[in-house]
Design an enzyme around this catalytic site. Structure first.
Site, PDB file in Angstrom:
ATOM      1  N   SER A 139      14.996-101.823 -21.994  1.00 67.40           N
ATOM      2  CA  SER A 139      14.356-101.616 -20.698  1.00 67.40           C
ATOM      3  C   SER A 139      13.039-102.396 -20.662  1.00 67.40           C
ATOM      4  O   SER A 139      12.422-102.617 -21.710  1.00 67.40           O
ATOM      5  CB  SER A 139      14.068-100.128 -20.480  1.00 67.40           C
ATOM      6  OG  SER A 139      13.213 -99.917 -19.376  1.00 67.40           O
ATOM      7  N   TYR A 152      10.862 -92.052 -23.538  1.00 61.80           N
ATOM      8  CA  TYR A 152      11.898 -92.977 -23.053  1.00 61.80           C
ATOM      9  C   TYR A 152      11.548 -94.404 -23.446  1.00 61.80           C
ATOM     10  O   TYR A 152      12.394 -95.150 -23.961  1.00 61.80           O
ATOM     11  CB  TYR A 152      12.040 -92.845 -21.537  1.00 61.80           C
ATOM     12  CG  TYR A 152      13.060 -93.783 -20.931  1.00 61.80           C
ATOM     13  CD1 TYR A 152      14.399 -93.408 -20.843  1.00 61.80           C
ATOM     14  CD2 TYR A 152      12.704 -95.033 -20.448  1.00 61.80           C
ATOM     15  CE1 TYR A 152      15.343 -94.259 -20.290  1.00 61.80           C
ATOM     16  CE2 TYR A 152      13.633 -95.894 -19.902  1.00 61.80           C
ATOM     17  CZ  TYR A 152      14.957 -95.502 -19.818  1.00 61.80           C
ATOM     18  OH  TYR A 152      15.891 -96.353 -19.280  1.00 61.80           O
ATOM     19  N   ALA A 153      10.301 -94.800 -23.223  1.00 57.50           N
ATOM     20  CA  ALA A 153       9.866 -96.147 -23.587  1.00 57.50           C
ATOM     21  C   ALA A 153      10.027 -96.377 -25.081  1.00 57.50           C
ATOM     22  O   ALA A 153      10.459 -97.451 -25.529  1.00 57.50           O
ATOM     23  CB  ALA A 153       8.409 -96.362 -23.162  1.00 57.50           C
ATOM     24  N   LYS A 156      13.765 -96.826 -26.003  1.00 59.21           N
ATOM     25  CA  LYS A 156      14.259 -98.143 -25.597  1.00 59.21           C
ATOM     26  C   LYS A 156      13.662 -99.258 -26.460  1.00 59.21           C
ATOM     27  O   LYS A 156      14.304-100.285 -26.690  1.00 59.21           O
ATOM     28  CB  LYS A 156      13.947 -98.383 -24.116  1.00 59.21           C
ATOM     29  CG  LYS A 156      14.842 -97.594 -23.169  1.00 59.21           C
ATOM     30  CD  LYS A 156      16.304 -97.978 -23.342  1.00 59.21           C
ATOM     31  CE  LYS A 156      17.193 -97.408 -22.262  1.00 59.21           C
ATOM     32  NZ  LYS A 156      18.614 -97.782 -22.468  1.00 59.21           N
TER      33      LYS A 156
END
Length: 247
Positions: A139, A152-153, A156
């Site tokens: 992402s 989330y970061a 990814k």
């Protein structure tokens, strides 16, 4: 199109969004596609669409974190030539104080462990054939961070790190590994945040729009196709210019 004729592909998280579009794209190119997702109805729909278009697809309904089931699917297919590690779950805009252990473990279980488990499942046959193509879906948030959903970061970013390390590790076996870091894409997952949030994120990039899943699927197909054979360990960024990074 027949660029994938005779090849078997596994797409994780293929029930919706980028995964669905990628499964359909690879099938249209002649690949036999293992359609993996936890949602039986979505898997059935994608398999039916591929069959309707005279393609070849097999359902695989289980969690991508279930390495034993992944191996069963690979053995039943007599090997996988192309693996798209796409399965993921959203972070739901959680600031750090709101990230509990359960939310953290779910994100890392699906994104990180699921990517590792799927890759390990396909690896023996790829090594034996001296051929394989693997793409991890990362992402743009892995590149520049995100003020909400740092877990989330981070997840990814981990799958991006896997791609770079595996490119080195698997190169002697003819296996190419790359990653794709999309910007904002209009999918069921992104629409959970609402159309207004989608519009706001799209306004941040240079082309002032979101991508459709099919646009990302075309990039994936290029990477694993006949013209992508000189590329490994790389990150492809179809993100509308959000961000521009690098030299």
């Amino acid at each position: 199109m027949t660029e994938f004729s005779g090849l078997t592909a596994m797409v994780t998280g293929a029930g919706s969004g980028i995964g669905r579009a990628t499964a359909l794209r690879l099938a249209s190119g002649g690949a036999r596609v293992i359609v993996q997702d936890v949602d039986v109805d979505r898997v059935s729909e994608v398999v039916a669409l591929i069959h309707k278009a005279s393609g070849n697809a097999d359902p695989a309904v289980y969690s991508v974190a279930d390495e034993a089931r992944l191996r069963e699917s690979v053995l039943a297919a007599r090997g996988v030539d192309i693996l798209i590690n796409n399965a993921g779950v959203p972070g739901f805009n959680a600031v750090i104080e709101d990230i509990d252990r359960a939310a953290y473990e779910r994100l890392f279980d699906i994104h990180v462990w699921g990517t590792l488990a799927a890759t390990r499942a396909v690896l023996p046959e790829m090594k034996a054939k001296k051929y394989g193509r693997i793409v991890n879906i990362s992402s743009n948030r892995a590149q520049v961070g995100f003020e909400r959903s740092s877990h989330y970061a981070a997840a990814k970013a981990a799958v991006l790190g896997f791609a770079k390390a595996w490119a080195r590790e698997f190169a002697p076996f003819g296996i190419l590994v790359n990653a794709v870091a999309p910007g904002v894409v209009r999918t069921g997952m992104t629409l959970r945040y609402g159309q207004e949030a989608l519009d706001e994120e799209a306004a941040l990039n240079l082309v002032k729009r979101w991508a459709e899943p099919e646009e990302i699927a075309d990039w994936i197909a290029f990477i694993v196709g006949p013209k992508g054979g000189y590329m490994t360990g790389q990150l492809i960024c179809p993100n509308g210019g959000d961000p521009i990074v690098g030299i």
